[in-house]
Design a protein around this motif. Structure first.
Motif, PDB file in Angstrom:
ATOM      1  N   ILE A   1      -5.013 -39.733  25.173  1.00 39.62           N
ATOM      2  CA  ILE A   1      -4.065 -38.654  24.890  1.00 39.62           C
ATOM      3  C   ILE A   1      -4.544 -37.824  23.708  1.00 39.62           C
ATOM      4  CG2 ILE A   1      -1.703 -38.190  24.100  1.00 39.62           C
ATOM      5  CD1 ILE A   1      -0.826 -40.590  25.794  1.00 39.62           C
ATOM      6  N   LYS A   2      -5.062 -38.521  22.715  1.00 39.95           N
ATOM      7  CA  LYS A   2      -5.583 -37.790  21.562  1.00 39.95           C
ATOM      8  C   LYS A   2      -6.745 -36.887  21.963  1.00 39.95           C
ATOM      9  CE  LYS A   2      -4.263 -41.052  17.931  1.00 39.95           C
ATOM     10  NZ  LYS A   2      -4.765 -41.954  16.873  1.00 39.95           N
TER      11      LYS A   2
ATOM     12  N   ASP B   1      -7.404 -23.748  23.628  1.00 39.56           N
ATOM     13  CA  ASP B   1      -6.514 -22.720  23.082  1.00 39.56           C
ATOM     14  C   ASP B   1      -7.244 -21.882  22.042  1.00 39.56           C
ATOM     15  OD1 ASP B   1      -4.425 -23.558  24.696  1.00 39.56           O
ATOM     16  OD2 ASP B   1      -3.558 -24.923  23.188  1.00 39.56           O
TER      17      ASP B   1
ATOM     18  N   SER C   1      -7.354 -35.639  24.947  1.00 45.55           N
ATOM     19  CA  SER C   1      -6.831 -34.535  25.758  1.00 45.55           C
ATOM     20  C   SER C   1      -6.185 -33.474  24.886  1.00 45.55           C
ATOM     21  CB  SER C   1      -5.827 -35.087  26.783  1.00 45.55           C
ATOM     22  OG  SER C   1      -5.282 -34.031  27.541  1.00 45.55           O
ATOM     23  N   ALA C   2      -5.475 -33.933  23.874  1.00 46.76           N
ATOM     24  CA  ALA C   2      -4.841 -32.968  22.957  1.00 46.76           C
ATOM     25  C   ALA C   2      -5.902 -32.182  22.210  1.00 46.76           C
ATOM     26  CB  ALA C   2      -3.911 -33.722  21.988  1.00 46.76           C
ATOM     27  N   HIS C   3      -6.973 -32.900  21.827  1.00 43.57           N
ATOM     28  CA  HIS C   3      -8.053 -32.208  21.128  1.00 43.57           C
ATOM     29  C   HIS C   3      -8.721 -31.171  22.033  1.00 43.57           C
ATOM     30  CE1 HIS C   3     -11.177 -31.581  18.169  1.00 43.57           C
ATOM     31  NE2 HIS C   3     -12.129 -31.870  19.101  1.00 43.57           N
TER      32      HIS C   3
ATOM     33  N   HIS D   1      -7.337 -29.662  24.604  1.00 48.23           N
ATOM     34  CA  HIS D   1      -6.398 -28.552  24.773  1.00 48.23           C
ATOM     35  C   HIS D   1      -6.423 -27.649  23.555  1.00 48.23           C
ATOM     36  CE1 HIS D   1      -4.510 -29.462  28.617  1.00 48.23           C
ATOM     37  NE2 HIS D   1      -4.476 -30.779  28.258  1.00 48.23           N
ATOM     38  N   ALA D   2      -6.523 -28.281  22.399  1.00 49.06           N
ATOM     39  CA  ALA D   2      -6.582 -27.477  21.178  1.00 49.06           C
ATOM     40  C   ALA D   2      -7.835 -26.603  21.162  1.00 49.06           C
ATOM     41  CB  ALA D   2      -6.520 -28.405  19.959  1.00 49.06           C
TER      42      ALA D   2
END
Length: 273
Positions: free
Chosen positions: A230-231, A241, A233-235, A237-238
């Protein structure tokens, strides 16, 4: 006679002297703390009296042989004999003299007989009255005994009923206590099983080895890998963006719009209407 009396007196004195010479030896003194007592030790009871000591003494004399028996004593005749003639009937008439005596005897006999008959009748009447009294008394005693027995049975019945009532009351109290105890125990045991199983389960009594291994070894690693993914994936996505933001801020030529999003690459440019 005087000689015989003297001989008896001399023999009595000799016996007394002989008795005095055969005295028993004296009793020794009592030990300290004790004392002598006069008691009867003979094999027979000696009765003490105030009579003078008496004894008998006999002697044997030679028989007198060929002696005729002593003649009877005949006193000598003295005085002068005188006689008189009495005819029959002069001094005593039997019929005349005996008639009053017989009358008295017969009268006394009849009177005594009547008295005895009256006494017998009176005794018989007293006996009858006594028998009647005994019968009435026995009947009254029987009635009293019957009443006492009935009263005793009644008292025993009352005591037995009181004891039965007390036993029944005690039994009712015991039964009520048992019912209350059973109800309290039932209410207490209703949730005890679940709580006990939960406490045992929390204590690890019913733990499975496989589930314990999954919970303690597999699940922590899996959770850590998911968290890491999850971390990541968040990275990502960041980063996407950030790239989009940088692309938007670069200002492209007019008439051309670059369309892209964070989930795909940028498409080919197209004309604006």
């Amino acid at each position: 006679m005087a000689e015989v009396q003297k001989q008896r007196e001399a023999q009595r004195r000799r016996l007394q002297r002989a008795n005095q010479t055969r005295k028993r030896p004296g009793t020794p003194e009592a030990v300290p703390g004790r004392k002598h007592m006069d008691i009867q030790t003979d094999s027979y009871l000696e009765k003490l009296t105030d009579r003078v000591v008496e004894f008998e003494a006999e002697t044997q004399t030679d028989f007198i042989l060929d002696r005729p028996p002593s003649p009877l004593f005949m006193p000598a005749k003295i005085g002068i004999d005188i006689e008189t003639q009495i005819e029959d009937g002069e001094l005593f008439d039997f019929d005349v003299e005996c008639e009053p005596v017989l009358e008295v005897l017969v009268g006394k006999t009849l009177e005594q007989s009547m008295m005895e008959v009256l006494e017998e009748e009176e005794l018989a009447s007293l006996q009858r009255h006594q028998e009647d009294f005994e019968k009435r008394r026995n009947a009254e005693l029987l009635e009293v005994q019957r009443m006492e027995a009935a009263e005793k049975r009644r008292a025993d019945e009352v005591q037995r009923r009181v004891a039965q009532q007390a036993a029944r009351h005690e039994q009712d109290i015991c039964t009520m206590r048992k019912v209350l105890a059973r109800q309290i125990a039932s209410e207490h045991l209703q949730g005890l099983k679940g709580r006990l199983l939960q406490n045992l389960e929390d204590a690890g009594v019913f733990a499975d080895v496989g589930s314990m291994a999954v919970e303690t070894k597999f699940m922590p690693g899996l959770l850590q890998a998911v968290v890491q993914q999850i971390k990541n994936s968040a990275h990502e996505h960041a980063l996407a963006d950030a790239v989009i933001s940088s692309s938007v801020e670069s200002k492209p030529a007019p008439g051309h719009v670059a369309f892209c999003d964070s989930r795909s690459f940028c498409g080919s440019p197209r004309l604006s209407p």
